[in-house]
Scaffold this motif. Structure first.
Motif, mmCIF file in Angstrom:
data_model
loop_
_atom_site.group_PDB
_atom_site.id
_atom_site.type_symbol
_atom_site.label_atom_id
_atom_site.label_comp_id
_atom_site.label_asym_id
_atom_site.label_seq_id
_atom_site.Cartn_x
_atom_site.Cartn_y
_atom_site.Cartn_z
ATOM 1 N N ALA A 100 0.746 -1.308 0.087
ATOM 2 C CA ALA A 100 0.296 0.067 0.128
ATOM 3 C C ALA A 100 0.821 1.201 -0.163
ATOM 4 N N GLY A 101 2.021 1.132 0.429
ATOM 5 C CA GLY A 101 2.964 2.213 0.182
ATOM 6 C C GLY A 101 3.746 2.373 -1.270
ATOM 7 N N ASP A 102 3.476 1.408 -1.861
ATOM 8 C CA ASP A 102 4.152 1.466 -3.414
ATOM 9 C C ASP A 102 3.604 2.640 -4.224
ATOM 10 N N LEU A 103 4.457 3.289 -4.893
ATOM 11 C CA LEU A 103 4.130 4.710 -5.547
ATOM 12 C C LEU A 103 3.215 4.261 -6.742
ATOM 13 N N GLU A 104 3.572 3.061 -7.253
ATOM 14 C CA GLU A 104 2.815 2.717 -8.773
ATOM 15 C C GLU A 104 1.482 2.087 -8.466
ATOM 16 N N ARG A 105 1.486 1.184 -7.420
ATOM 17 C CA ARG A 105 0.196 0.347 -7.171
ATOM 18 C C ARG A 105 -0.395 0.646 -5.717
ATOM 19 N N GLY A 106 0.271 1.170 -5.145
ATOM 20 C CA GLY A 106 -0.021 1.265 -3.612
ATOM 21 C C GLY A 106 -1.694 1.759 -3.393
ATOM 22 N N HIS A 107 -1.964 2.670 -4.237
ATOM 23 C CA HIS A 107 -3.502 2.921 -4.068
ATOM 24 C C HIS A 107 -4.447 2.028 -4.098
ATOM 25 N N LEU A 300 0.448 5.767 3.376
ATOM 26 C CA LEU A 300 -0.222 4.906 2.464
ATOM 27 C C LEU A 300 -0.593 5.639 1.168
ATOM 28 N N GLN A 301 -0.358 4.891 0.054
ATOM 29 C CA GLN A 301 -0.776 5.707 -1.092
ATOM 30 C C GLN A 301 -2.231 5.740 -1.350
ATOM 31 N N TRP A 302 -3.084 6.654 -1.718
ATOM 32 C CA TRP A 302 -4.363 6.785 -1.953
ATOM 33 C C TRP A 302 -5.006 7.647 -2.915
#
Length: 1005
Positions: A100-107, A300-302
């Protein structure tokens, strides 16, 4: 809307804690369930495991490119992207939630863990770094922390070729992965490769290659860090930087820990380290990796899940909405959002997208993954084509789809070509699995899957062919099974194991075929040695029982048995006792090795004592006493050859009984050397030079190994090479004399030819060929013949022996000899030279001698056969060199000395040799200043050495005329005036002198 954490359990911990296994067990305990996984490859693995538990009819597999949907499936295994937004399943699990913290797939992961819930149980699986943020975002969540089942240790830095078996080498680019795999294939037999760009089928096949033990190494990207269950003992980082879709950056400790944690399985400990150009990890990082202490995720990326489809602009605004909850950060534009940005600039797209359902369809089309890794603009153009078909035709144009599929349906080409085709067909596989996009989706799903499988199999075959040595993989499996391997050895030593060519066996050394080498000999050698174990023992027994005739020592220092090298010799302090180094692999061990070593050493000692028996007998002589024993010791130490000048005092003091006792052992007292003729034969000469080269590291110098057999081939003289030590020639029985080295016994024969020329006195007897005035001589054809030399070589040789040359013209020499011939004509008639080149020529005819002198001054017959042509080429006749003993050198006590006590030539022929009594070379006799009587270069004339002799020791080669101190006899380089023939005496037209004069007159005309 953020949901609470009630009924949600987070199972957190490092790798190898059994989280995924726990989730599967909990899911099948419910009546229905969904599990989301980060990779299609991992989804396939979990699907297989669930099918084994509940049956294929109860399990569905749903990914972006693949869909298996039994009618009454109770359980679904999905990729996280393919998970539904809502479900009625009793159980929901999401794996690797730290993404969830990944810049590409985290959201996407953030959306699922916040909103997707099971009716009865929800499990979130991931790293312990998620604990703080989960407690913050999901109040009431239950946290369960699981410890790692095994320990992880840092192994430091190692070369790729020294990594242990069952290692995974991690890199972050396809080029680097392929380069490492190629290196491992050459050095260690082969490697499997796992890349994110490979199709799941290809990756599964490569993982299977590793898991089944066909290869012991796996080269992969960080894809192996996402829950793949592999039997990895060691993880080595060949790179610690990666491109994350936006920039190149170093991996953080949590990412390193996720990958390193693949080492070790269940309760088996694992290790990690670095390789290649990666710097060793610092102590702090190592401690964090070993104890799994990583920084907690703070955000987390959202991205919003509430899309506004009223217009393209409204959709873009909704995507740009920022989160209002602390702990969430708006994600960077993903691939779908970037495609939307491009398409929003196309007026034709905006014109078509005129109502909400078309905006939603456009957003659905933008979700097409960029499997081909092309530019955003190119990817947007493909989406535009598909979107136009969907809004205008209702479905994608199947003719267009068929053409694209047809282009990808080819299995020729190499790895990159096949990878590109797989990426292309995956695009159409995704299209065929989108609901409502195709008129006949089932046909195209089957078609694209069939092509993808065929391409994947072809790619796996190419990867295996390039990075795996099939012969090695087969043998490795047989070795692990501890099977008895069948070996076959051909007549010429070729080794075949299980039908595979392995290499060649020479003696007790096995040489693998090209490409099978490695730092630890790899599986090829291990398999071959296992198969050859019995052959080694059988050969050892045959060698131990072999006779001496089966062995030989070569000029390269190797001991060969039946033609194969089994040992090599090395120098020691005792030159006659070299060390024997066995040439055998480690597989020859124990008693068999000891027997081989003992037998070879016994042969070497026997060979040396047999070939050098004269030297061995002399070293053991017990009847030698006094000076004779001392000379014998020196002779043995110098391997059978001494320069006479170096032991002149000892020889002078040695009585006749001592000489006789040494002669009985084959010692010969020559004019220039004290030597043993038996050691000049080819076999002992070659062995002596070899032993010297071993002691003095001569075999390591270029050319020595090639020169040894040349010197031992029985030649009388050879061209010298300045780079070789002179003592090397001496031990081979040769004397280094300028540009040529002459065999010692040949030099003694030369002394036999020179001695009578210097002992002859004008008017005493018939003048031998080459004699001149009793003090000097000329080189004769007999001398050239025994030396195998040219006149130029002869000049170098005589100078090397200490002779000095005076020069006169051929006419002057002929006139002088004619004057001598007139005085002797009354008693000696003209005679032809003797046929034997070593016999003394009859000098009764002065004109015949004059012709001989002229012939010696001309080129040797071996150089030219046309005397007239040689005369025409020369502008002036060559001068005649008159040789006389020099002030220093061997000839002082050599050919010119006729004291009693010398040895005769073999067979008793020829004049007695001298036992010279002069000082060693370079030593000055002070008695000369006092006028003491001495044995000088004039052959024992007994004159007093005064000032004139000291002048003769000058360095100039040619001297001008000077008055004769003793009168009557020409001295040194004095020029002679020939007496004119008597006018009243007719000249014999058949004499050589008359023929020479006529030839000169003819040439002048």
């Amino acid at each position: 809307m953020i949901l609470s954490g009630r009924s949600v359990t987070a199972v957190l911990g490092p790798t190898n804690t059994g989280k995924t296994h726990f989730a599967i067990e909990r899911m099948v305990a419910h009546g229905s369930g969904i599990i989301g996984l980060p990779l299609r490859l991992l989804a396939r693995e979990v699907y297989t495991r669930v099918v084994e538990r509940v049956g294929a009819h109860n399990v569905a597999l749903v990914t972006g490119e693949e869909k298996i949907s039994p009618a009454n499936a109770r359980f679904s295994v999905c990729t996280v992207e393919a998970m539904p937004r809502e479900t009625k399943a009793a159980f929901v699990a999401i794996d690797e939630i730290q993404l969830a913290g990944d810049l590409e797939r985290g959201h996407i992961f953030t959306d699922r863990l916040l909103h997707l819930r099971g009716r009865e149980e929800t499990l979130l699986l991931g790293s312990a770094t998620m604990k703080p943020i989960l407690l913050q975002l999901l109040p009431g969540i239950t946290i369960v922390e699981r410890p790692r089942l095994s320990q992880l240790f840092y192994a430091g830095q190692k070369k790729i070729t020294r990594l242990p078996h069952r290692s995974a080498i991690v890199a972050f680019s396809a080029d680097e992965v392929y380069a490492i795999a190629e290196l491992i294939r050459r050095q260690r037999g082969g490697a499997a490769v796992v890349l994110g760009a490979l199709s799941p089928r290809t990756r599964n096949a490569q993982v299977g290659l590793y898991q089944e033990g066909d290869v012991d190494y796996l080269v992969a990207t960080d894809a192996i860090g996402m829950g793949l269950n592999l039997d990895v003992d060691h993880v080595a980082f060949a790179q610690d930087r990666k491109f994350d879709g936006y920039q190149f950056r170093n991996l953080n400790p949590g990412e390193l820990g996720q990958i390193a944690g693949r080492a070790g399985r269940h309760v088996k400990d694992g290790t990690f380290g670095v390789t290649g150009r990666v710097e060793p990890f610092d102590e702090e990082l190592v401690e964090r990796l070993e104890t799994h202490q990583f920084d907690a995720l703070k955000v987390l990326q959202w991205r919003t899940s509430q899309f506004d489809f009223s217009s393209v602009t409204a959709l873009q605004r909704s995507l740009d909405v920022a989160p209002r909850i602390e702990g969430l950060a708006r994600a960077l534009p993903a691939t779908d959002q970037q495609a939307l940005e491009y398409l929003s600039r196309y007026p034709e797209v905006i014109d078509v997208t005129d109502r909400p359902e078309r905006v939603e369809k456009l957003w659905e089309a933008c979700a097409l993954p960029d499997y081909r890794r092309i530019t955003p603009a190119q990817h947007a153009d493909l989406i535009q084509s598909l979107y136009f078909d969907l809004v205008r035709r209702g479905t994608v144009n199947e003719d267009f789809l068929a053409e694209q599929v047809r282009r990808a349906d080819r299995t020729d080409g190499e790895i990159d070509t096949l990878s590109a085709r797989i990426a292309q067909i995956r695009t159409w596989t995704y299209v065929s699995n989108r609901p409502g996009w195709l008129a006949d989706p089932t046909h195209w799903q089957e078609k694209t899957r069939e092509i993808e499988d065929r391409l994947s199999d072809a790619l796996h075959e190419r990867l295996t062919k390039r990075f795996v040595d099939r012969r090695t993989s087969v043998l490795m499996k047989r070795l692990r099974e501890n099977a008895m391997l069948e070996a076959e050895i051909s007549v010429n030593g070729d080794v075949f194991v299980e039908g595979h060519a392995m290499g060649q066996l020479s003696g007790f050394r096995f040489t693998p075929i090209s490409g099978a080498e490695g730092s630890d000999a790899k599986a090829v050698q291990a398999a071959a040695y296992k198969a050859l174990a019995l052959e080694f023992e059988a050969r050892a027994a045959r060698l131990h029982a072999a006779g001496n005739g089966d062995f030989a020592i070569g000029s390269d220092g190797y001991v060969r048995w039946l033609g194969d090298p089994v040992a090599r010799l090395s120098g020691t302090d005792h030159i006659l006792h070299p060390r024997v180094i066995l040439l055998a692999d480690e597989q020859l061990s124990g008693n068999a090795r000891d027997h081989v070593a003992a037998r070879v050493e016994r042969f070497v000692n026997h060979h040396i004592s047999t070939v050098l028996k004269p030297l061995d007998d002399l070293s053991r002589a017990e009847d030698l006493q006094g000076l004779a024993k001392g000379l014998a010791f020196q002779l043995v130490e110098n391997l059978g050859v001494l320069f006479r000048r170096d032991v002149a005092d000892d020889v002078k003091s040695l009585d006749q009984d001592g000489r006789a006792s040494m002669r009985r052992y084959g010692v010969r007292f020559g004019a220039y050397h004290i030597f043993m003729p038996a050691l000049l034969k080819p076999a002992p000469a070659e062995l002596i030079t070899l032993l010297w080269a071993l002691k003095n590291d001569g075999l390591d110098k270029p050319g020595y190994g090639d020169l040894i057999p040349v010197l031992a081939a029985g030649r009388t003289s050879v061209v010298t090479t300045e780079s070789f030590e002179r003592s090397f020639y001496k031990l081979a029985g040769f004397r280094f004399l300028g540009k040529r080295a002459v065999r010692i016994d040949i030099l003694e024969r030369l002394a036999d030819l020179i001695r009578p020329l210097l002992q002859w006195k004008p008017g005493s007897t018939a003048r031998p060929e080459g004699a001149y005035d009793g003090r000097r001589f000329t080189a004769t054809t007999a001398m050239l013949s025994i030396l195998g030399a040219t006149p130029d070589d002869m000049e170098e040789i005589l100078k090397g022996l200490g002779y000095r040359a005076d020069s006169v013209t051929a006419e002057e020499a002929a006139a002088y000899l004619a004057s001598l011939g007139g005085a002797a004509a009354s008693t000696e008639q003209s005679a032809e030279p003797a046929a034997d080149p070593e016999a003394d020529a009859d000098a009764g005819d002065a004109t015949s001698d004059a012709a001989a002198v002229a012939e010696a001054a001309a080129p040797a017959p071996a150089e030219t056969t046309d005397a007239v042509a040689a005369t025409e080429e020369a502008s002036e006749p060559k001068p005649v060199l008159l040789w006389r003993p020099g002030g220093r050198g061997d000839n002082q006590r050599g050919a010119g000395n006729q004291r009693s006590g010398g040895d005769r030539r073999p067979g008793g022929a020829g004049p007695r040799r001298a036992e010279g009594e002069g000082k060693p070379e370079g030593r000055r006799d002070d008695r000369r200043r006092d006028g003491a009587r001495k044995d000088g270069p004039e052959g024992g004339r007994g004159k007093f050495a005064g000032k004139g002799e000291r002048q003769d020791r000058g360095d100039r080669k040619d001297r001008g005329p000077r008055p004769d101190r003793e009168g009557g006899r020409p001295q040194g380089g004095q020029r002679f005036e020939a007496k004119p023939p008597r006018k009243d005496k007719p000249v014999d037209p058949d004499s050589p002198f008359a023929k020479l004069a006529a030839l000169k007159d003819q040439l002048k005309k």
